[in-house]
Design a protein around this motif. Sequence first.
Motif, PDB file in Angstrom:
ATOM      1  N   ARG A  47       0.913  -1.177  -0.018  1.00  0.00           N
ATOM      2  CA  ARG A  47       0.030  -0.183  -0.033  1.00  0.00           C
ATOM      3  C   ARG A  47       0.794   1.261   0.026  1.00  0.00           C
ATOM      4  O   ARG A  47       1.891   1.109   0.867  1.00  0.00           O
ATOM      5  CB  ARG A  47      -0.820   0.041   1.252  1.00  0.00           C
ATOM      6  N   PRO A  48       0.563   2.337  -0.782  1.00  0.00           N
ATOM      7  CA  PRO A  48       1.359   3.565  -0.735  1.00  0.00           C
ATOM      8  C   PRO A  48       1.330   3.958   0.508  1.00  0.00           C
ATOM      9  O   PRO A  48       0.556   4.325   1.259  1.00  0.00           O
ATOM     10  CB  PRO A  48       0.599   4.313  -1.635  1.00  0.00           C
ATOM     11  N   SER A  49       2.574   4.204   1.061  1.00  0.00           N
ATOM     12  CA  SER A  49       2.771   4.850   2.565  1.00  0.00           C
ATOM     13  C   SER A  49       2.549   3.797   3.449  1.00  0.00           C
ATOM     14  O   SER A  49       2.187   4.241   4.722  1.00  0.00           O
ATOM     15  CB  SER A  49       2.513   6.195   2.542  1.00  0.00           C
ATOM     16  N   GLY A  50       2.380   2.669   3.247  1.00  0.00           N
ATOM     17  CA  GLY A  50       1.666   1.728   4.395  1.00  0.00           C
ATOM     18  C   GLY A  50       2.659   1.455   5.321  1.00  0.00           C
ATOM     19  O   GLY A  50       3.821   1.029   5.150  1.00  0.00           O
ATOM     20  N   ARG A  51       2.088   1.568   6.625  1.00  0.00           N
ATOM     21  CA  ARG A  51       3.311   1.311   7.705  1.00  0.00           C
ATOM     22  C   ARG A  51       3.680  -0.263   7.963  1.00  0.00           C
ATOM     23  O   ARG A  51       4.712  -0.451   8.431  1.00  0.00           O
ATOM     24  CB  ARG A  51       2.296   1.618   9.118  1.00  0.00           C
ATOM     25  N   PHE A  52       2.700  -1.147   7.177  1.00  0.00           N
ATOM     26  CA  PHE A  52       2.807  -2.708   7.436  1.00  0.00           C
ATOM     27  C   PHE A  52       3.124  -3.398   6.000  1.00  0.00           C
ATOM     28  O   PHE A  52       3.007  -4.499   5.903  1.00  0.00           O
ATOM     29  CB  PHE A  52       1.772  -3.183   8.258  1.00  0.00           C
ATOM     30  N   ASN A  53       4.000  -2.619   5.149  1.00  0.00           N
ATOM     31  CA  ASN A  53       4.280  -3.091   3.830  1.00  0.00           C
ATOM     32  C   ASN A  53       5.396  -4.333   4.094  1.00  0.00           C
ATOM     33  O   ASN A  53       5.285  -5.212   3.119  1.00  0.00           O
ATOM     34  CB  ASN A  53       4.823  -1.942   2.952  1.00  0.00           C
ATOM     35  N   LYS A  54       5.976  -4.373   5.157  1.00  0.00           N
ATOM     36  CA  LYS A  54       6.913  -5.546   5.250  1.00  0.00           C
ATOM     37  C   LYS A  54       6.301  -6.887   5.504  1.00  0.00           C
ATOM     38  O   LYS A  54       6.515  -8.011   5.386  1.00  0.00           O
ATOM     39  CB  LYS A  54       7.946  -5.278   6.449  1.00  0.00           C
ATOM     40  N   LEU A  55       4.861  -6.665   5.806  1.00  0.00           N
ATOM     41  CA  LEU A  55       4.092  -7.986   5.928  1.00  0.00           C
ATOM     42  C   LEU A  55       3.185  -8.285   4.744  1.00  0.00           C
ATOM     43  O   LEU A  55       2.649  -9.279   4.703  1.00  0.00           O
ATOM     44  CB  LEU A  55       2.949  -7.582   6.915  1.00  0.00           C
ATOM     45  N   ARG A  56       3.407  -7.167   3.784  1.00  0.00           N
ATOM     46  CA  ARG A  56       2.764  -7.717   2.243  1.00  0.00           C
ATOM     47  C   ARG A  56       3.910  -8.211   1.286  1.00  0.00           C
ATOM     48  O   ARG A  56       4.833  -7.394   0.855  1.00  0.00           O
ATOM     49  CB  ARG A  56       2.405  -6.360   1.939  1.00  0.00           C
ATOM     50  N   VAL A  57       3.817  -9.325   0.923  1.00  0.00           N
ATOM     51  CA  VAL A  57       4.639 -10.072  -0.164  1.00  0.00           C
ATOM     52  C   VAL A  57       3.906  -9.984  -1.482  1.00  0.00           C
ATOM     53  O   VAL A  57       2.616 -10.659  -1.398  1.00  0.00           O
ATOM     54  CB  VAL A  57       4.972 -11.411   0.290  1.00  0.00           C
ATOM     55  N   ALA A  58       4.252  -9.230  -2.760  1.00  0.00           N
ATOM     56  CA  ALA A  58       3.505  -9.231  -3.711  1.00  0.00           C
ATOM     57  C   ALA A  58       3.202 -10.566  -4.375  1.00  0.00           C
ATOM     58  O   ALA A  58       4.147 -11.524  -4.132  1.00  0.00           O
ATOM     59  CB  ALA A  58       4.416  -8.426  -4.620  1.00  0.00           C
ATOM     60  N   PRO A  59       2.201 -10.591  -4.790  1.00  0.00           N
ATOM     61  CA  PRO A  59       2.000 -12.081  -5.546  1.00  0.00           C
ATOM     62  C   PRO A  59       3.032 -12.662  -6.551  1.00  0.00           C
ATOM     63  O   PRO A  59       3.198 -13.880  -6.445  1.00  0.00           O
ATOM     64  CB  PRO A  59       0.509 -11.896  -6.297  1.00  0.00           C
ATOM     65  N   ALA A  60       3.383 -11.780  -7.304  1.00  0.00           N
ATOM     66  CA  ALA A  60       4.473 -12.326  -8.446  1.00  0.00           C
ATOM     67  C   ALA A  60       5.809 -12.830  -7.497  1.00  0.00           C
ATOM     68  O   ALA A  60       6.370 -13.669  -7.908  1.00  0.00           O
ATOM     69  CB  ALA A  60       4.724 -11.103  -9.275  1.00  0.00           C
ATOM     70  N   GLU A  61       6.149 -12.183  -6.425  1.00  0.00           N
ATOM     71  CA  GLU A  61       7.207 -12.488  -5.699  1.00  0.00           C
ATOM     72  C   GLU A  61       6.969 -13.973  -5.018  1.00  0.00           C
ATOM     73  O   GLU A  61       7.864 -14.511  -4.926  1.00  0.00           O
ATOM     74  CB  GLU A  61       7.588 -11.331  -4.678  1.00  0.00           C
ATOM     75  N   PHE A  62       5.808 -13.886  -4.408  1.00  0.00           N
ATOM     76  CA  PHE A  62       5.314 -15.252  -3.788  1.00  0.00           C
ATOM     77  C   PHE A  62       5.680 -16.472  -4.684  1.00  0.00           C
ATOM     78  O   PHE A  62       5.906 -17.263  -4.541  1.00  0.00           O
ATOM     79  CB  PHE A  62       4.245 -15.041  -3.144  1.00  0.00           C
ATOM     80  N   GLU A  63       4.982 -16.121  -5.667  1.00  0.00           N
ATOM     81  CA  GLU A  63       5.104 -17.203  -6.696  1.00  0.00           C
ATOM     82  C   GLU A  63       6.648 -17.605  -7.109  1.00  0.00           C
ATOM     83  O   GLU A  63       7.025 -18.864  -7.313  1.00  0.00           O
ATOM     84  CB  GLU A  63       4.293 -16.873  -8.011  1.00  0.00           C
ATOM     85  N   ARG A  64       7.447 -16.340  -7.421  1.00  0.00           N
ATOM     86  CA  ARG A  64       8.901 -16.689  -7.548  1.00  0.00           C
ATOM     87  C   ARG A  64       9.606 -17.432  -6.162  1.00  0.00           C
ATOM     88  O   ARG A  64      10.253 -18.500  -6.624  1.00  0.00           O
ATOM     89  CB  ARG A  64       9.595 -15.339  -7.754  1.00  0.00           C
ATOM     90  N   GLN A  65       9.017 -17.247  -5.234  1.00  0.00           N
ATOM     91  CA  GLN A  65       9.456 -17.899  -4.084  1.00  0.00           C
ATOM     92  C   GLN A  65       9.323 -19.307  -3.980  1.00  0.00           C
ATOM     93  O   GLN A  65      10.177 -20.372  -3.823  1.00  0.00           O
ATOM     94  CB  GLN A  65       8.966 -17.204  -2.930  1.00  0.00           C
ATOM     95  N   LEU A  66       7.964 -19.599  -4.441  1.00  0.00           N
ATOM     96  CA  LEU A  66       7.543 -20.991  -4.568  1.00  0.00           C
ATOM     97  C   LEU A  66       8.148 -21.757  -5.522  1.00  0.00           C
ATOM     98  O   LEU A  66       8.897 -23.053  -5.357  1.00  0.00           O
ATOM     99  CB  LEU A  66       6.150 -21.158  -4.764  1.00  0.00           C
ATOM    100  N   GLU A  67       8.538 -21.241  -6.753  1.00  0.00           N
ATOM    101  CA  GLU A  67       8.901 -21.848  -8.023  1.00  0.00           C
ATOM    102  C   GLU A  67      10.508 -22.126  -7.618  1.00  0.00           C
ATOM    103  O   GLU A  67      11.013 -23.055  -7.667  1.00  0.00           O
ATOM    104  CB  GLU A  67       9.055 -20.835  -9.170  1.00  0.00           C
ATOM    105  N   TRP A  68      11.275 -21.120  -6.606  1.00  0.00           N
ATOM    106  CA  TRP A  68      12.599 -21.280  -6.390  1.00  0.00           C
ATOM    107  C   TRP A  68      12.485 -22.622  -5.436  1.00  0.00           C
ATOM    108  O   TRP A  68      13.700 -23.345  -5.444  1.00  0.00           O
ATOM    109  CB  TRP A  68      13.043 -19.927  -5.649  1.00  0.00           C
ATOM    110  N   LEU A  69      11.620 -22.668  -4.686  1.00  0.00           N
ATOM    111  CA  LEU A  69      11.898 -23.811  -3.441  1.00  0.00           C
ATOM    112  C   LEU A  69      11.723 -25.029  -4.275  1.00  0.00           C
ATOM    113  O   LEU A  69      12.325 -25.866  -3.941  1.00  0.00           O
ATOM    114  CB  LEU A  69      10.522 -23.533  -2.561  1.00  0.00           C
ATOM    115  N   VAL A  70      10.584 -25.242  -5.062  1.00  0.00           N
ATOM    116  CA  VAL A  70      10.366 -26.512  -5.888  1.00  0.00           C
ATOM    117  C   VAL A  70      11.927 -26.874  -6.875  1.00  0.00           C
ATOM    118  O   VAL A  70      12.437 -27.684  -6.726  1.00  0.00           O
ATOM    119  CB  VAL A  70       9.173 -26.303  -6.858  1.00  0.00           C
ATOM    120  N   ASP A  71      12.389 -25.622  -7.402  1.00  0.00           N
ATOM    121  CA  ASP A  71      13.333 -26.008  -8.263  1.00  0.00           C
ATOM    122  C   ASP A  71      14.819 -26.084  -7.417  1.00  0.00           C
ATOM    123  O   ASP A  71      15.579 -27.008  -8.404  1.00  0.00           O
ATOM    124  CB  ASP A  71      13.938 -24.656  -9.119  1.00  0.00           C
ATOM    125  N   HIS A  72      14.734 -25.764  -6.427  1.00  0.00           N
ATOM    126  CA  HIS A  72      16.057 -26.167  -5.191  1.00  0.00           C
ATOM    127  C   HIS A  72      15.728 -27.435  -4.623  1.00  0.00           C
ATOM    128  O   HIS A  72      16.629 -27.589  -3.649  1.00  0.00           O
ATOM    129  CB  HIS A  72      16.463 -24.919  -4.641  1.00  0.00           C
TER     130      HIS A  72
END
Length: 274
Positions: A47-72
């Motif tokens: 969220r723009p100027s959100g205080r809790f943005n560290k709690l928000r993982v973007a959907p594309a980033e989350f998918e990359r993380q899942l793909e990385w876990l599977v690939d490794h």
Amino acid sequence: MTATLVAVACLAILLAALFSLRYAWWRGPVDYRRPRILMYHMIRCRRPSGRFNKLRVAPAEFERQLEWLVDHGWRFAFLSDLDREAGQSKTVVLTFDDGYRDNYTTAHPLLLKYGAKATLFLVVDRFDRDWSTTKKAHHDSGELMQEPKLTDAEVREMLQSGVWELGAHTLTHALLPGLTDKEKREEIGGGKAELEATFATEVSSFAYPFGIFGTDDETLAGAVGYDHAVTTEAGISTDTRAEALRLKRVKVSGKEGALGFSIRLRTGKRGLLD
């Protein structure tokens, strides 16, 4: 060497030092037979100027993380599988705190796509509640309260898919140190009972709200029937049996990318200042 070259060299050294502090890339990995318990909250864009943005993982980033876990070669497990996973290499447990609706709308389809699974730590009374002010009164913007939360029907669908298991996160996301012994039992034990009655499933794990707890809370968690409890302490527990009720987690931040994620999976922390 000219003054300009000296300045450039000094700047390069400073940047390299800062990079090493931030990422500690030179540290060796924690034994891969130690399960990594990952901590997520929301899977949504910042969220723009959100205080809790560290709690928000973007959907594309989350998918990359899942793909990385599977690939490794990482193997997904529920938290309740932890004892059975003892000694296995590259076990990862995905955990989601609080009960945000994007866990259903966004994370759930991606877990299905990549053959992953996750443990959901659900607050029972999660609607119209601004629990961030419980810890810090000045966090009164209502930012977390305004985030859509999971409905019971959505939770049931998630559980029925076999992709999720349910864990408890107290009745109200309470700050435990400020409660009486009776209130603690109601929050810690009552949360378990409410979830089991509502969703007709066993609830064997617990997450301490805000990661703040004492030895009495740990004792109570065991007494009311939890097999495992997770903290917000960054890292990888070296003995998941001895630390079963105070397990460390690998924090997944919405403010960093692939490099930070891969380092956290190796060592439990991104850098020396984590």
